[in-house]
Design an enzyme around this catalytic site. Structure first.
Site, mmCIF file in Angstrom:
data_model
loop_
_atom_site.group_PDB
_atom_site.id
_atom_site.type_symbol
_atom_site.label_atom_id
_atom_site.label_comp_id
_atom_site.label_asym_id
_atom_site.label_seq_id
_atom_site.Cartn_x
_atom_site.Cartn_y
_atom_site.Cartn_z
ATOM 1 N N SER A 1 41.451 86.997 22.130
ATOM 2 C CA SER A 1 40.024 86.786 21.900
ATOM 3 C C SER A 1 39.741 85.346 21.503
ATOM 4 O O SER A 1 40.563 84.688 20.842
ATOM 5 C CB SER A 1 39.542 87.722 20.790
ATOM 6 O OG SER A 1 38.264 87.357 20.316
ATOM 7 N N TYR B 1 39.591 91.144 12.519
ATOM 8 C CA TYR B 1 39.754 91.271 13.966
ATOM 9 C C TYR B 1 40.433 90.030 14.543
ATOM 10 O O TYR B 1 41.408 90.132 15.306
ATOM 11 C CB TYR B 1 38.397 91.472 14.630
ATOM 12 C CG TYR B 1 38.446 91.401 16.138
ATOM 13 C CD1 TYR B 1 39.028 92.419 16.879
ATOM 14 C CD2 TYR B 1 37.921 90.300 16.824
ATOM 15 C CE1 TYR B 1 39.091 92.348 18.267
ATOM 16 C CE2 TYR B 1 37.975 90.222 18.205
ATOM 17 C CZ TYR B 1 38.559 91.247 18.921
ATOM 18 O OH TYR B 1 38.628 91.167 20.282
#
Length: 338
Positions: free
Chosen positions: A145, A169
């Protein structure tokens, strides 16, 4: 690659088989295969004539994303959890390529549930890499990501120039990248980390508090609701249409060994401001609805756009759907399916 692409009945472009030369008996395992990105990968690979195993515990993925694939002779659905190593090992046996998409997403939700993110995104990824290593998998491609860049302010974002991560995350994705590097270095498993930038397109879930912004805006506008924009709307993102992501995964599966153990920005290389996107969607849908401006979200990166030179050079990645074309395709799909 554009000349080899047609449109399928589901709205997905059919990727021309002349370009993708895998073994005739190639088997792909897609984890998180019933999710947004995973289901599109499953469909594309089946369309190329290869066998696909879809592994998903359906905690985030939806059966309706892949039910239409069930009749395909090359498709197998495996209901299982990547936190269980034996499940990972069984799914990997005989697979040539693993496309590891399974994860819990959303920065705000990770702040609320860090232990779950540790279990799924870190332990689950490690289980999959270990299972792939012991099963003789040729290529292990995994979803990372753009959030790993954290508080590094320089634009465009470039691999090797990261800041401090801002959310659980992002941390889980950073740890996954380090495991990928080690598994190539220590165990000779060819791993390729794809740092996705705000992927959007067909089958992306518009529902819930943690829904991505584009499908959520579209659904609310179609229902004549007032969307909430977190902050002032002047945040910018490098939004990436789903078919560019499919291309990147396939490119990584064909990449040379000397490109393994690395991470790559996967985006279009553009920069769009949230308020401009909202105005464009209103115009495209002929809506005149003023948004509600809410508080900024914790741990949000304000500006993000990608330098994709490394992926172009090392993987042969060449995204051919820009943001505006992607939005038109997404709108067409959501109008037919919401």
């Amino acid at each position: 690659m554009g000349e080899n692409i047609q449109k399928s009945r589901t709205g997905q472009r059919a990727f021309g088989s002349r370009e993708w030369k895998f073994e005739k008996d190639a088997v792909f395992l897609v984890t998180g295969g019933a999710g947004f990105i995973g289901s599109n990968l499953c469909e594309a690979i089946l369309g190329l004539g290869y066998e696909v195993r879809c592994l998903d515990d359906l905690s985030n993925g939806k059966p309706e994303n892949v039910d239409f694939l069930a009749a395909h002779p090359g498709y197998t659905f495996i209901h299982g959890d990547i936190r269980d190593y034996d499940t990972c090992l069984a799914a990997c046996r005989g697979a040539h390529y693993v496309l590891h998409q399974a994860a819990w997403g959303s920065v705000p939700r990770s702040i609320e549930m860090p232990r779950l993110y540790e279990e799924v995104n870190i332990k689950g990824t490690l289980n999959m890499m270990e299972a792939a290593r012991h099963s003789g998998v040729q290529k292990f491609v995994y979803a990372s990501s753009s959030s790993v860049y954290g508080d590094e302010p320089t634009l465009p974002k470039r691999e090797g120039r990261e800041g401090r991560v801002l959310s659980p995350y992002a941390l889980t994705k950073k740890v996954g990248e380090e495991y990928g590097r080690l598994y190539t270095q220590l165990y000779q498993l060819d791993t390729y980390g794809l740092r996705y930038y705000n992927v959007f397109g067909r089958r992306q879930n518009p529902n819930g508090a943690y829904a991505a912004v584009i499908p959520k805006f579209i659904k609310q506008l179609l229902n004549d609701e007032r969307p909430v924009i977190n902050g002032d709307g002047k945040q910018s993102r490098d939004f990436t249409y789903i078919d560019n992501v499919i291309q990147a995964n396939l490119r990584a599966c064909l990449a040379p060994h000397d490109a393994a153990g690395e991470v790559y920005n996967i985006a279009f290389g553009g920069r769009e401001y949230l308020i401009d996107i909202y105005d464009d969607l209103c115009s495209a849908l002929n809506k005149h609805i003023e948004p509600v401006f809410g508080p900024e979200r914790a741990a949000d990166i304000r500006h993000s756009n990608a330098d994709i030179a490394k992926a172009r050079e090392r993987l042969g990645y060449n995204p051919d759907i820009n943001f505006h074309t992607g939005i038109a395709l997404a709108l067409e799909w959501y109008k037919e399916n919401l």
